[in-house]
Design an enzyme around this catalytic site. Sequence first.
Site, PDB file in Angstrom:
ATOM      1  N   ASN A  87      -0.494 -11.100 -13.840  1.00 31.35           N
ATOM      2  CA  ASN A  87      -0.015 -10.033 -13.749  1.00 31.35           C
ATOM      3  C   ASN A  87       1.578  -9.920 -13.717  1.00 31.35           C
ATOM      4  O   ASN A  87       2.158  -9.244 -13.397  1.00 31.35           O
ATOM      5  CB  ASN A  87      -0.392  -9.127 -12.353  1.00 31.35           C
TER       6      ASN A  87
ATOM      7  N   ALA B 139       2.966 -13.677  -4.311  1.00 28.70           N
ATOM      8  CA  ALA B 139       1.859 -13.863  -5.146  1.00 28.70           C
ATOM      9  C   ALA B 139       0.762 -13.080  -4.622  1.00 28.70           C
ATOM     10  O   ALA B 139       0.567 -13.135  -3.418  1.00 28.70           O
ATOM     11  CB  ALA B 139       1.344 -15.179  -5.349  1.00 28.70           C
TER      12      ALA B 139
ATOM     13  N   LYS C 133      -1.986  -6.169  -6.302  1.00 26.63           N
ATOM     14  CA  LYS C 133      -1.502  -5.421  -5.588  1.00 26.63           C
ATOM     15  C   LYS C 133      -1.846  -3.697  -6.206  1.00 26.63           C
ATOM     16  O   LYS C 133      -0.981  -2.826  -5.784  1.00 26.63           O
ATOM     17  CB  LYS C 133      -0.058  -5.456  -5.809  1.00 26.63           C
TER      18      LYS C 133
ATOM     19  N   SER D 102       3.637  -4.454   3.211  1.00 28.45           N
ATOM     20  CA  SER D 102       3.657  -3.215   2.306  1.00 28.45           C
ATOM     21  C   SER D 102       3.443  -2.157   3.525  1.00 28.45           C
ATOM     22  O   SER D 102       2.780  -2.362   4.570  1.00 28.45           O
ATOM     23  CB  SER D 102       2.521  -2.941   1.475  1.00 28.45           C
TER      24      SER D 102
ATOM     25  N   TYR E   9      -6.791  -3.552  -0.939  1.00 23.47           N
ATOM     26  CA  TYR E   9      -5.326  -3.942  -0.852  1.00 23.47           C
ATOM     27  C   TYR E   9      -4.583  -3.966   0.442  1.00 23.47           C
ATOM     28  O   TYR E   9      -4.165  -4.767   1.054  1.00 23.47           O
ATOM     29  CB  TYR E   9      -4.648  -3.184  -2.074  1.00 23.47           C
TER      30      TYR E   9
ATOM     31  N   LYS F 142      -3.319  -7.001   3.267  1.00 21.23           N
ATOM     32  CA  LYS F 142      -2.219  -7.226   3.602  1.00 21.23           C
ATOM     33  C   LYS F 142      -1.881  -7.306   5.093  1.00 21.23           C
ATOM     34  O   LYS F 142      -1.580  -8.185   5.843  1.00 21.23           O
ATOM     35  CB  LYS F 142      -1.120  -6.144   3.129  1.00 21.23           C
TER      36      LYS F 142
ATOM     37  N   GLY G 181      -7.239   8.894  -1.432  1.00 21.80           N
ATOM     38  CA  GLY G 181      -6.686   7.925  -0.529  1.00 21.80           C
ATOM     39  C   GLY G 181      -5.238   8.134  -0.417  1.00 21.80           C
ATOM     40  O   GLY G 181      -4.361   7.445   0.493  1.00 21.80           O
TER      41      GLY G 181
HETATM   42  C1  WQD Z   1       3.980   7.956  -5.306  1.00 25.99           C
HETATM   43  C2  WQD Z   1       3.424   9.509  -5.087  1.00 25.99           C
HETATM   44  C3  WQD Z   1       1.400  10.164  -5.571  1.00 25.99           C
HETATM   45  C4  WQD Z   1       1.289   8.840  -9.645  1.00 25.99           C
HETATM   46  C5  WQD Z   1       1.698   2.531  -3.945  1.00 25.99           C
HETATM   47  C6  WQD Z   1       0.820   1.651  -3.176  1.00 25.99           C
HETATM   48  C7  WQD Z   1       1.618   0.989  -2.033  1.00 25.99           C
HETATM   49  C8  WQD Z   1       2.785   0.289  -2.744  1.00 25.99           C
HETATM   50  C9  WQD Z   1       3.518   1.522  -3.717  1.00 25.99           C
HETATM   51  C10 WQD Z   1       2.427  -2.012  -3.050  1.00 25.99           C
HETATM   52  C11 WQD Z   1       2.347  10.045  -4.726  1.00 25.99           C
HETATM   53  C12 WQD Z   1       2.281  10.647  -6.858  1.00 25.99           C
HETATM   54  C13 WQD Z   1       1.650   9.157  -8.553  1.00 25.99           C
HETATM   55  C14 WQD Z   1       0.931   9.943 -10.810  1.00 25.99           C
HETATM   56  C15 WQD Z   1       1.552  11.525  -9.050  1.00 25.99           C
HETATM   57  N1  WQD Z   1       2.508  -0.874  -3.509  1.00 25.99           N
HETATM   58  N2  WQD Z   1       2.011  10.199  -8.221  1.00 25.99           N
HETATM   59  N3  WQD Z   1       1.191  11.331 -10.141  1.00 25.99           N
HETATM   60  O1  WQD Z   1       0.878   5.448  -3.820  1.00 25.99           O
HETATM   61  O2  WQD Z   1       2.899   5.880  -2.628  1.00 25.99           O
HETATM   62  O3  WQD Z   1       2.083   3.512  -3.046  1.00 25.99           O
HETATM   63  O4  WQD Z   1       2.599   2.012  -4.529  1.00 25.99           O
HETATM   64  O5  WQD Z   1       2.592  -2.262  -1.988  1.00 25.99           O
HETATM   65  O6  WQD Z   1       0.839   0.306  -1.556  1.00 25.99           O
HETATM   66  O7  WQD Z   1      -0.039   2.566  -2.443  1.00 25.99           O
HETATM   67  O8  WQD Z   1       2.902   4.965  -4.827  1.00 25.99           O
HETATM   68  O9  WQD Z   1       3.866   5.609  -7.015  1.00 25.99           O
HETATM   69  O10 WQD Z   1       1.191   5.546  -6.789  1.00 25.99           O
HETATM   70  O11 WQD Z   1       2.486   7.322  -5.811  1.00 25.99           O
HETATM   71  O12 WQD Z   1       1.800  12.618  -8.586  1.00 25.99           O
HETATM   72  O13 WQD Z   1       0.766   9.704 -11.963  1.00 25.99           O
HETATM   73  O14 WQD Z   1       3.591  10.184  -6.680  1.00 25.99           O
HETATM   74  O15 WQD Z   1       0.305  11.137  -5.027  1.00 25.99           O
HETATM   75  O16 WQD Z   1       2.402  11.032  -3.711  1.00 25.99           O
HETATM   76  P1  WQD Z   1       2.214   5.037  -3.646  1.00 25.99           P
HETATM   77  P2  WQD Z   1       2.594   5.884  -6.478  1.00 25.99           P
END
Ligand code: WQD
Length: 339
Positions: free
Chosen positions: A35, A81, A84, A124, A149, A153, A294
């Site tokens: 990735n 590594a 995610k 995370s 995921y 962690k 989620g």
């Molecule tokens: C952010 C906000 C969505 C996409 C994830 C992982 C976390 C970490 C960071 C590794 C939320 C909203 C998103 C879209 C949207 N990764 N959204 N439209 O889910 O907070 O965290 O990435 O460690 O473990 O869970 O990040 O950027 O996906 O979402 O409205 O097309 O943007 O609902 O509120 P998230 P995200």
Amino acid sequence: MSVLVTGGAGYIGSHAVLTLLQKGIDVIVIDDFSNSSLESLERVKKITNRDIKVYKGDVADLRLLNLIFSNHDIHTVIHFAGSKSVGESISKPIHYYNNNVVASLVLINEMMKRGIYNLIFSSSATVYGNSNTMPVTENAPIGMTTNPYGTSKLMIEKILDDVTRANSSFRVTVLRYFNPVGAHFSGEIGEDPNGIPNNLMPYVCQVAIGKYKQVSVYGRDYPTKDGTGVRDYIHVMDLAEGHVAALEHRNEGPNHKVYNLGTGKGYSVLDLLTTFERVTFRSVPYVLSERRPGDIAECWSDPSKAYRELGWKAKRGLEEMVRDAWNWQQKNPNGYIKA
Ligand code: WQD
């Protein structure tokens, strides 16, 4: 003496490798490029004018680990590594537990056999799950993870807790990232997600560059200031600098330390979209959609412990995160040239 960076060709890994090299630290990288792209490290070499010894392979490959540990005098491992993607983990739990948990166990075991007693682990904020009051401190309850995921962690954090209790010489710093975004200001390295981006910032960048028509805002009925999800976005360079601070303080205090790496500020989806349009002068069409399963309403950090103990705090604001994310996207409309 060197630092081994696992996953060093990845998004956060490559920014951390760049920052370590600029601090004069000798870096060895192991990455399976599942990735990530070797091109990211070629560019890091160009930016820093420093060489990097890169091994292609899996952290769980005992033969490769032993080759690396025999060929290099390594004092610390920074372990990025792992897989995610929250969404992918739900459909491929075994892959996540193998690639994240089993590989980490193999690494820890080999480190101990070799007398390499310093580990900095990429964790995370997902380990906090969705049951906390804001801002989240390191003492907040963990364990309410909602996907494999996050659970992987959490499992690794628990393993590290047990190992450090049993071995006072083994020293671990756990870094819990909030939402990493942005890119090095040069635009030479950045976030290059496989396929359709799951995360907000790369998706917004790809709408702005015309790859996708509009952003789907997942939910407008959350109990937040404007009804959309609130997150603690942190510039990836601030995150990288947090790893250097952890490295510099690795021999201080208890042998098991945990830090939130966030800005301590929460921004909503709409905040990010309006900031993006203001900074880039690009319009980002969006539609309001259903909540994403989620997702939690809000999550932002109390990062004061990292400042007190590591002398680290995030320096870059949302506008700089947007500017640098957009700069990378414009310069690399299709990410790294796929090797
Ligand atoms: C952010 C906000 C969505 C996409 C994830 C992982 C976390 C970490 C960071 C590794 C939320 C909203 C998103 C879209 C949207 N990764 N959204 N439209 O889910 O907070 O965290 O990435 O460690 O473990 O869970 O990040 O950027 O996906 O979402 O409205 O097309 O943007 O609902 O509120 P998230 P995200």
